[in-house]
Scaffold this motif. Sequence first.
Motif, PDB file in Angstrom:
ATOM      1  N   ASP A 281       0.999  -1.597  -0.183  1.00  0.00           N
ATOM      2  CA  ASP A 281       0.210  -0.029   0.352  1.00  0.00           C
ATOM      3  C   ASP A 281       0.940   1.561   0.053  1.00  0.00           C
ATOM      4  OD1 ASP A 281       1.044  -0.518   2.560  1.00  0.00           O
ATOM      5  OD2 ASP A 281      -0.734   0.146   3.649  1.00  0.00           O
ATOM      6  N   ASN A 282       2.160   1.524   0.470  1.00  0.00           N
ATOM      7  CA  ASN A 282       2.926   2.581   0.307  1.00  0.00           C
ATOM      8  C   ASN A 282       4.149   2.255  -0.097  1.00  0.00           C
ATOM      9  OD1 ASN A 282       4.240   0.289   2.194  1.00  0.00           O
ATOM     10  ND2 ASN A 282       4.206   1.734   4.180  1.00  0.00           N
ATOM     11  N   GLY A 283       3.455   1.526  -1.402  1.00  0.00           N
ATOM     12  CA  GLY A 283       4.987   1.771  -2.264  1.00  0.00           C
ATOM     13  C   GLY A 283       4.769   0.467  -3.155  1.00  0.00           C
ATOM     14  N   PRO A 284       5.723   0.451  -4.242  1.00  0.00           N
ATOM     15  CA  PRO A 284       5.505  -0.078  -5.411  1.00  0.00           C
ATOM     16  C   PRO A 284       5.488  -1.805  -5.228  1.00  0.00           C
ATOM     17  CG  PRO A 284       7.699   0.406  -5.186  1.00  0.00           C
ATOM     18  CD  PRO A 284       7.298   0.950  -4.107  1.00  0.00           C
ATOM     19  N   VAL A 285       4.550  -2.630  -6.231  1.00  0.00           N
ATOM     20  CA  VAL A 285       4.476  -3.906  -6.155  1.00  0.00           C
ATOM     21  C   VAL A 285       5.945  -4.594  -5.710  1.00  0.00           C
ATOM     22  CG1 VAL A 285       4.538  -5.850  -7.496  1.00  0.00           C
ATOM     23  CG2 VAL A 285       2.822  -4.234  -7.431  1.00  0.00           C
TER      24      VAL A 285
ATOM     25  N   GLY B 120     -16.654   2.157 -13.366  1.00  0.00           N
ATOM     26  CA  GLY B 120     -17.412   0.924 -13.539  1.00  0.00           C
ATOM     27  C   GLY B 120     -17.844   1.197 -14.441  1.00  0.00           C
ATOM     28  N   PRO B 121     -19.505   0.782 -13.529  1.00  0.00           N
ATOM     29  CA  PRO B 121     -20.006   0.551 -12.547  1.00  0.00           C
ATOM     30  C   PRO B 121     -19.789  -0.733 -11.777  1.00  0.00           C
ATOM     31  CG  PRO B 121     -21.525  -0.115 -13.768  1.00  0.00           C
ATOM     32  CD  PRO B 121     -21.183   0.556 -15.164  1.00  0.00           C
ATOM     33  N   TRP B 122     -19.078  -1.882 -12.583  1.00  0.00           N
ATOM     34  CA  TRP B 122     -18.986  -3.267 -12.128  1.00  0.00           C
ATOM     35  C   TRP B 122     -17.514  -3.047 -12.283  1.00  0.00           C
ATOM     36  CZ3 TRP B 122     -22.858  -3.561 -16.338  1.00  0.00           C
ATOM     37  CH2 TRP B 122     -23.851  -4.076 -15.287  1.00  0.00           C
ATOM     38  N   ALA B 123     -17.179  -2.747 -10.448  1.00  0.00           N
ATOM     39  CA  ALA B 123     -15.609  -2.183  -9.918  1.00  0.00           C
ATOM     40  C   ALA B 123     -15.540  -2.706  -9.005  1.00  0.00           C
ATOM     41  CB  ALA B 123     -15.219  -1.608 -11.125  1.00  0.00           C
ATOM     42  N   ARG B 124     -14.494  -2.245  -8.470  1.00  0.00           N
ATOM     43  CA  ARG B 124     -14.438  -2.243  -6.712  1.00  0.00           C
ATOM     44  C   ARG B 124     -12.797  -1.528  -6.396  1.00  0.00           C
ATOM     45  NH1 ARG B 124     -13.730  -7.119  -2.491  1.00  0.00           N
ATOM     46  NH2 ARG B 124     -13.029  -5.137  -1.633  1.00  0.00           N
ATOM     47  N   ASP B 125     -13.098  -1.269  -4.760  1.00  0.00           N
ATOM     48  CA  ASP B 125     -11.633  -1.036  -4.674  1.00  0.00           C
ATOM     49  C   ASP B 125     -11.208  -1.478  -3.888  1.00  0.00           C
ATOM     50  OD1 ASP B 125     -11.381   2.300  -5.741  1.00  0.00           O
ATOM     51  OD2 ASP B 125     -13.584   2.512  -4.470  1.00  0.00           O
ATOM     52  N   ASP B 126     -10.153  -1.352  -3.854  1.00  0.00           N
ATOM     53  CA  ASP B 126      -9.202  -2.362  -2.937  1.00  0.00           C
ATOM     54  C   ASP B 126      -8.049  -1.999  -2.497  1.00  0.00           C
ATOM     55  OD1 ASP B 126      -9.937  -5.175  -4.385  1.00  0.00           O
ATOM     56  OD2 ASP B 126      -9.340  -4.630  -6.386  1.00  0.00           O
ATOM     57  N   TRP B 127      -7.320  -2.600  -1.249  1.00  0.00           N
ATOM     58  CA  TRP B 127      -6.329  -2.595  -0.527  1.00  0.00           C
ATOM     59  C   TRP B 127      -5.297  -2.503  -1.389  1.00  0.00           C
ATOM     60  CZ3 TRP B 127      -1.641  -4.079   0.605  1.00  0.00           C
ATOM     61  CH2 TRP B 127      -0.567  -3.764   1.313  1.00  0.00           C
ATOM     62  N   GLY B 128      -4.167  -0.912  -1.558  1.00  0.00           N
ATOM     63  CA  GLY B 128      -2.963  -1.400  -2.048  1.00  0.00           C
ATOM     64  C   GLY B 128      -2.869   0.060  -2.202  1.00  0.00           C
ATOM     65  N   TYR B 129      -1.368   0.091  -3.692  1.00  0.00           N
ATOM     66  CA  TYR B 129      -0.543   1.858  -4.036  1.00  0.00           C
ATOM     67  C   TYR B 129      -2.260   2.116  -4.342  1.00  0.00           C
ATOM     68  CZ  TYR B 129       0.910   5.351  -6.129  1.00  0.00           C
ATOM     69  OH  TYR B 129       1.706   6.092  -7.007  1.00  0.00           O
ATOM     70  N   ASP B 130      -2.621   3.282  -4.246  1.00  0.00           N
ATOM     71  CA  ASP B 130      -3.243   4.105  -5.544  1.00  0.00           C
ATOM     72  C   ASP B 130      -2.969   5.982  -5.051  1.00  0.00           C
ATOM     73  OD1 ASP B 130      -5.990   6.571  -5.172  1.00  0.00           O
ATOM     74  OD2 ASP B 130      -6.732   4.656  -5.491  1.00  0.00           O
ATOM     75  N   SER B 131      -3.095   5.571  -6.085  1.00  0.00           N
ATOM     76  CA  SER B 131      -2.005   7.150  -6.395  1.00  0.00           C
ATOM     77  C   SER B 131      -2.697   8.604  -6.059  1.00  0.00           C
ATOM     78  CB  SER B 131      -1.362   7.766  -8.174  1.00  0.00           C
ATOM     79  OG  SER B 131      -2.520   7.256  -8.829  1.00  0.00           O
ATOM     80  N   GLU B 132      -4.286   8.262  -6.533  1.00  0.00           N
ATOM     81  CA  GLU B 132      -4.778   8.932  -5.847  1.00  0.00           C
ATOM     82  C   GLU B 132      -4.592   9.810  -4.587  1.00  0.00           C
ATOM     83  OE1 GLU B 132      -9.541  11.383  -6.606  1.00  0.00           O
ATOM     84  OE2 GLU B 132      -9.060   9.082  -7.437  1.00  0.00           O
ATOM     85  N   HIS B 133      -5.320   8.353  -3.632  1.00  0.00           N
ATOM     86  CA  HIS B 133      -5.062   8.645  -2.168  1.00  0.00           C
ATOM     87  C   HIS B 133      -3.306   9.028  -1.947  1.00  0.00           C
ATOM     88  CE1 HIS B 133      -7.670   5.710  -0.734  1.00  0.00           C
ATOM     89  NE2 HIS B 133      -8.323   6.030  -1.678  1.00  0.00           N
ATOM     90  N   GLN B 134      -2.588   8.130  -2.315  1.00  0.00           N
ATOM     91  CA  GLN B 134      -1.221   9.311  -1.810  1.00  0.00           C
ATOM     92  C   GLN B 134      -1.197  10.685  -2.400  1.00  0.00           C
ATOM     93  OE1 GLN B 134       1.307   7.839  -0.277  1.00  0.00           O
ATOM     94  NE2 GLN B 134       0.170   5.826  -0.262  1.00  0.00           N
ATOM     95  N   LEU B 135      -1.508  10.977  -3.582  1.00  0.00           N
ATOM     96  CA  LEU B 135      -1.755  12.331  -3.788  1.00  0.00           C
ATOM     97  C   LEU B 135      -1.745  13.966  -3.210  1.00  0.00           C
ATOM     98  CD1 LEU B 135      -0.898  14.459  -6.017  1.00  0.00           C
ATOM     99  CD2 LEU B 135      -3.017  14.166  -6.413  1.00  0.00           C
ATOM    100  N   TRP B 136      -3.609  13.067  -2.198  1.00  0.00           N
ATOM    101  CA  TRP B 136      -4.527  13.842  -1.558  1.00  0.00           C
ATOM    102  C   TRP B 136      -3.769  14.021  -0.033  1.00  0.00           C
ATOM    103  CZ3 TRP B 136      -6.955  17.474  -3.505  1.00  0.00           C
ATOM    104  CH2 TRP B 136      -7.067  17.896  -5.343  1.00  0.00           C
ATOM    105  N   ALA B 137      -3.664  12.511   0.416  1.00  0.00           N
ATOM    106  CA  ALA B 137      -2.831  12.121   1.433  1.00  0.00           C
ATOM    107  C   ALA B 137      -1.577  13.770   1.655  1.00  0.00           C
ATOM    108  CB  ALA B 137      -2.307  11.365   1.913  1.00  0.00           C
TER     109      ALA B 137
END
Length: 339
Positions: free
Chosen positions: A214-218, A292-309
């Motif tokens: 979640d806090n780095g690359p694969v 989606g609409p048929w999709a979901r959010d998952d745990w892991g690295y998310d560039s949008e989360h990191q940008l705003w945080a």
Amino acid sequence: TPIEKIAAQIEGVSENFPDEILVGINDRGGREFHDVYRIHIGTGEKKLVQQNPGLAGFMTDDQFRVRFAMNFTPDAGQVYLQPDGKEGWKEFLKIGPLDAMTTHAAGFDKTGDKLYFLDSRDRDTAALTEYDLKTGKQKLLAEDPRADISGALAHPTEKTIQAVSYTYARTEWKILDPAVQPDFDYLKTVADGEIQITGRTLDDKRWTVAFLMDNGPVRFYIYDRNPKKATFLFTSNRDLEKLPLVKMHPVIIKSRDGLNLVSYLSLPKEADPDGDGKPNKPLPMVLAVHGGPWARDDWGYDSEHQLWANRGYAVLSVNYRGSTGLGKSFINAANKEWA
């Protein structure tokens, strides 16, 4: 003159034919349908295996035989068809519209006589089952009441299912074959991420393994099973290794009508110095809504989360009703509510 586009998709690979692959190509007529060809990788020679009479897709086995075809029904369901021996097709299985997104075939065992099937019929979440094609009997292999079975680890040559994965808040593995339990126990100590087995040698002595962080690359590793040793190879993006990235925290939000909404929260480092996922002061928040609409959010690295945080915002992603992976009732709760 309009440009005619030809598309190709891999239909099958098999250790029995290392120099060949099955490919679907829409190079005939009006380009609507993909025919299945057997192609030699070295020479490019191709041979027609199955012409498409107007079906949505095909399913092949490790002997490169076309075993099933799939098509859609007028009521938004699906139907699986078998060859009838007369160059036509006969109905094998029909799936209703409420189960169409959570029920589908998932592969064969070594013999080709047993079909692995993800099935949500007469239940809510998709379970992994084994369908004996000779007797017609169906056996339950694995299930979880909160989330659909979403992945499976099969032996590279025997094709027995050794473990399955499902994702509620985080991806979890359920071990079916005790032979791989020590491997997963060891891999959990290698990196603090979600394990993905990306490849196995045919003798099953070495695996390639990826850890989603979640806090780095694969992070990618070669894993030797005896002795148990994981050797680091590389990450998916070295530039991310240098950045002050934050953790993502799974949270379950209870909706007003009683649903559990699996959600993910990221906080600025300065607002969560102990990393417990609870800010030490009120923060402005960005609600990041998945498409989606048929999709979901998952745990892991998310560039949008990191940008705003990084800019001082709390960020929340919510798996609202209609999100996939959490059972057919949760998907269908969004019917006639989109807008």
